[in-house]
Design an enzyme around this catalytic site. Structure first.
Site, mmCIF file in Angstrom:
data_model
loop_
_atom_site.group_PDB
_atom_site.id
_atom_site.type_symbol
_atom_site.label_atom_id
_atom_site.label_comp_id
_atom_site.label_asym_id
_atom_site.label_seq_id
_atom_site.Cartn_x
_atom_site.Cartn_y
_atom_site.Cartn_z
ATOM 1 N N GLU A 94 -10.574 5.761 16.262
ATOM 2 C CA GLU A 94 -11.344 4.859 15.385
ATOM 3 C C GLU A 94 -11.923 3.709 16.197
ATOM 4 O OE1 GLU A 94 -8.934 3.775 11.979
ATOM 5 O OE2 GLU A 94 -8.808 5.852 11.332
ATOM 6 N N HIS A 154 -12.218 3.623 7.383
ATOM 7 C CA HIS A 154 -10.830 3.187 7.148
ATOM 8 C C HIS A 154 -10.781 2.059 6.094
ATOM 9 C CE1 HIS A 154 -6.608 3.065 9.180
ATOM 10 N NE2 HIS A 154 -6.517 2.667 7.914
HETATM 11 P P1 NAD Z 1 5.112 6.787 1.713
HETATM 12 O O1 NAD Z 1 6.109 6.571 2.811
HETATM 13 O O2 NAD Z 1 5.397 6.217 0.376
HETATM 14 O O3 NAD Z 1 4.852 8.356 1.525
HETATM 15 C C1 NAD Z 1 4.770 9.245 2.591
HETATM 16 C C2 NAD Z 1 5.403 10.549 2.122
HETATM 17 O O4 NAD Z 1 5.207 11.524 3.122
HETATM 18 C C3 NAD Z 1 6.922 10.427 1.887
HETATM 19 O O5 NAD Z 1 7.256 10.809 0.573
HETATM 20 C C4 NAD Z 1 7.511 11.381 2.909
HETATM 21 O O6 NAD Z 1 8.667 12.044 2.427
HETATM 22 C C5 NAD Z 1 6.360 12.352 3.117
HETATM 23 N N1 NAD Z 1 6.433 13.108 4.357
HETATM 24 C C6 NAD Z 1 6.892 12.723 5.575
HETATM 25 N N2 NAD Z 1 6.791 13.745 6.444
HETATM 26 C C7 NAD Z 1 6.251 14.782 5.751
HETATM 27 C C8 NAD Z 1 5.891 16.113 6.109
HETATM 28 N N3 NAD Z 1 6.093 16.576 7.337
HETATM 29 N N4 NAD Z 1 5.339 16.894 5.157
HETATM 30 C C9 NAD Z 1 5.137 16.438 3.898
HETATM 31 N N5 NAD Z 1 5.489 15.195 3.505
HETATM 32 C C10 NAD Z 1 6.020 14.384 4.427
HETATM 33 O O7 NAD Z 1 3.726 6.260 2.289
HETATM 34 P P2 NAD Z 1 2.431 5.876 1.452
HETATM 35 O O8 NAD Z 1 2.451 4.425 1.179
HETATM 36 O O9 NAD Z 1 2.251 6.828 0.351
HETATM 37 O O10 NAD Z 1 1.322 6.109 2.595
HETATM 38 C C11 NAD Z 1 0.939 7.410 2.975
HETATM 39 C C12 NAD Z 1 -0.018 7.375 4.152
HETATM 40 O O11 NAD Z 1 -1.204 6.667 3.814
HETATM 41 C C13 NAD Z 1 0.497 6.693 5.426
HETATM 42 O O12 NAD Z 1 0.070 7.439 6.546
HETATM 43 C C14 NAD Z 1 -0.209 5.356 5.428
HETATM 44 O O13 NAD Z 1 -0.309 4.792 6.697
HETATM 45 C C15 NAD Z 1 -1.539 5.772 4.864
HETATM 46 N N6 NAD Z 1 -2.344 4.686 4.292
HETATM 47 C C16 NAD Z 1 -3.660 4.656 4.617
HETATM 48 C C17 NAD Z 1 -4.457 3.675 4.066
HETATM 49 C C18 NAD Z 1 -5.911 3.591 4.436
HETATM 50 O O14 NAD Z 1 -6.414 2.499 4.571
HETATM 51 N N7 NAD Z 1 -6.612 4.691 4.560
HETATM 52 C C19 NAD Z 1 -3.920 2.730 3.180
HETATM 53 C C20 NAD Z 1 -2.579 2.820 2.861
HETATM 54 C C21 NAD Z 1 -1.789 3.818 3.424
HETATM 55 C C1 MLT Z 2 -2.139 1.195 6.061
HETATM 56 O O1 MLT Z 2 -1.458 2.021 6.689
HETATM 57 O O2 MLT Z 2 -1.623 0.349 5.311
HETATM 58 C C2 MLT Z 2 -3.609 1.269 6.171
HETATM 59 O O3 MLT Z 2 -4.024 1.740 7.384
HETATM 60 C C3 MLT Z 2 -4.269 0.057 5.695
HETATM 61 C C4 MLT Z 2 -4.888 -0.882 6.655
HETATM 62 O O4 MLT Z 2 -4.225 -1.772 7.169
HETATM 63 O O5 MLT Z 2 -6.074 -0.770 6.873
#
Ligand code: NAD
Ligand code: MLT
Length: 310
Positions: free
Chosen positions: A260, A278
């Protein structure tokens, strides 16, 4: 106590830190790796989002660091074992952006289904191309969710209200919890076989890196649509590109990338891949939530109070 903030966070978090007597806050975004290594030695806390890479070298240079605070969920940009070895706390703000990321994922799914970004660009360039942008409905379709955590769970509830059937795979959750929120827990193979849309919501770890790659695309239905608003690298980008080019995958919606920004990525040239830079957590509400949480976590660490580690 000195706090260095190296990625933009909401002013609400900064205010909390500054209101604490004896706490100095410096905001220095867009530091190079070398500049960060030079600066970090003077600080007791480092606050980041996803851009700053907190490597072993940064941690080694952080002689006075007590805590690294991630204003968000993912800590894949922090060398957690190196921090732990030095007794530095790694804390995150895991709940504040759940709804923002969930709503972004569903926005991407619908925008992809109806070709909204492509139609918007076409009309603004002076064209009126109604037949070119025939879409598909999500009602009565199957959504496969890989990773049924906080975001996957919220997506399930909303996808059900669209009339979708939800299949989920998560080795760390129970069939009962999945059923309560409206999903059926199953195997990855059943998801690949039946899903019309597949969305990933796991963290990026060695076991999830490229978990969706060529062999997995081969198992999917022709015309499947893929969404990644979790982390670049869970889906193998080279394999996705091939699957898009072959027509196996009808469309993809990507908010996150292996590198990124994804400068020069051939994914950006594909007309049926829609992208955002993102933005999953980029709502006013989410940014206030995570900034407040991480400011509180840092102050707790300074005061020797309990900190919820990532
Ligand atoms: P979370 O920890 O609540 O959920 C993640 C889930 O993945 C858990 O339930 C875990 O058991 C499961 N998991 C782990 N390994 C696994 C596997 N091998 N196969 C299937 N499931 C598996 O996290 P969340 O808050 O739901 O966030 C999920 C993802 O989203 C993270 O990677 C986070 O960084 C990302 N995220 C991205 C943004 C963005 O800006 N795009 C924003 C928020 C979160
Ligand atoms: C996250 O994992 O919370 C996301 O990447 C959100 C961010 O900080 O942009």
């Amino acid at each position: 106590m000195k706090v260095l903030v190296t990625d933009p966070i909401s002013e609400e978090g900064i205010k909390i830190l500054k209101s604490e007597p004896g706490v100095q806050v410096d905001i220095e975004t867009r530091l190079t790796k070398e500049q960060l290594i030079e600066k970090i030695k003077d600080y007791n806390a480092l606050i980041i989002r996803s851009e700053t890479q907190v490597t072993k070298e940064v941690i080694a240079a952080g002689k006075n660091l007590k805590i690294i605070g991630r204003a968000g969920v993912g800590i894949d940009n922090v060398d957690v074992p190196a921090a732990t070895e030095k007794g530095i706390i790694v804390a995150n703000a895991p709940e504040g952006n759940t709804i923002a990321a969930c709503e972004h994922t569903l926005s991407m799914m619908l925008a992809m289904s109806r070709n909204i970004p492509q139609a918007n660009a076409s009309l603004k360039s002076g064209k009126w191309e109604r037949s070119k942008f025939m879409g598909v409905e999500v009602m009565n379709k199957t959504l496969g969710i890989i990773g049924l955590g906080r975001i996957g769970g919220e997506i399930t509830k909303r996808a059900r209200s669209f009339g979708m059937e939800v299949l989920a795979y998560d080795p760390f959750t129970t069939a009962e919890r999945a059923q309560q929120i409206g999903a059926r827990l199953t195997t990855l193979d059943e998801i690949y076989e039946k899903a019309d849309f597949i969305t990933v919501h796991t963290p990026l770890t060695p076991s999830t890196k490229h978990m969706v790659s060529t062999a997995q695309f081969e198992k999917m239905k022709k015309g499947v649509r893929i969404i990644n608003c979790a982390r670049g690298g869970i889906i193998d980008e080279a394999a996705l590109l091939e699957a898009i080019k072959s027509g196996k995958v009808a469309g993809a919606a990507l908010d996150v990338f292996e590198k990124e920004p994804p400068v020069g990525s051939p994914l950006l040239e594909q007309p049926n891949i829609i992208v955002t830079p993102h933005l999953g957590a980029s709502t006013a509400e989410a940014q206030i939530n995570v900034a407040i949480t991480i400011a509180e976590q840092v102050l707790n660490a300074f005061k020797g109070l309990p900190v919820t580690t990532a």
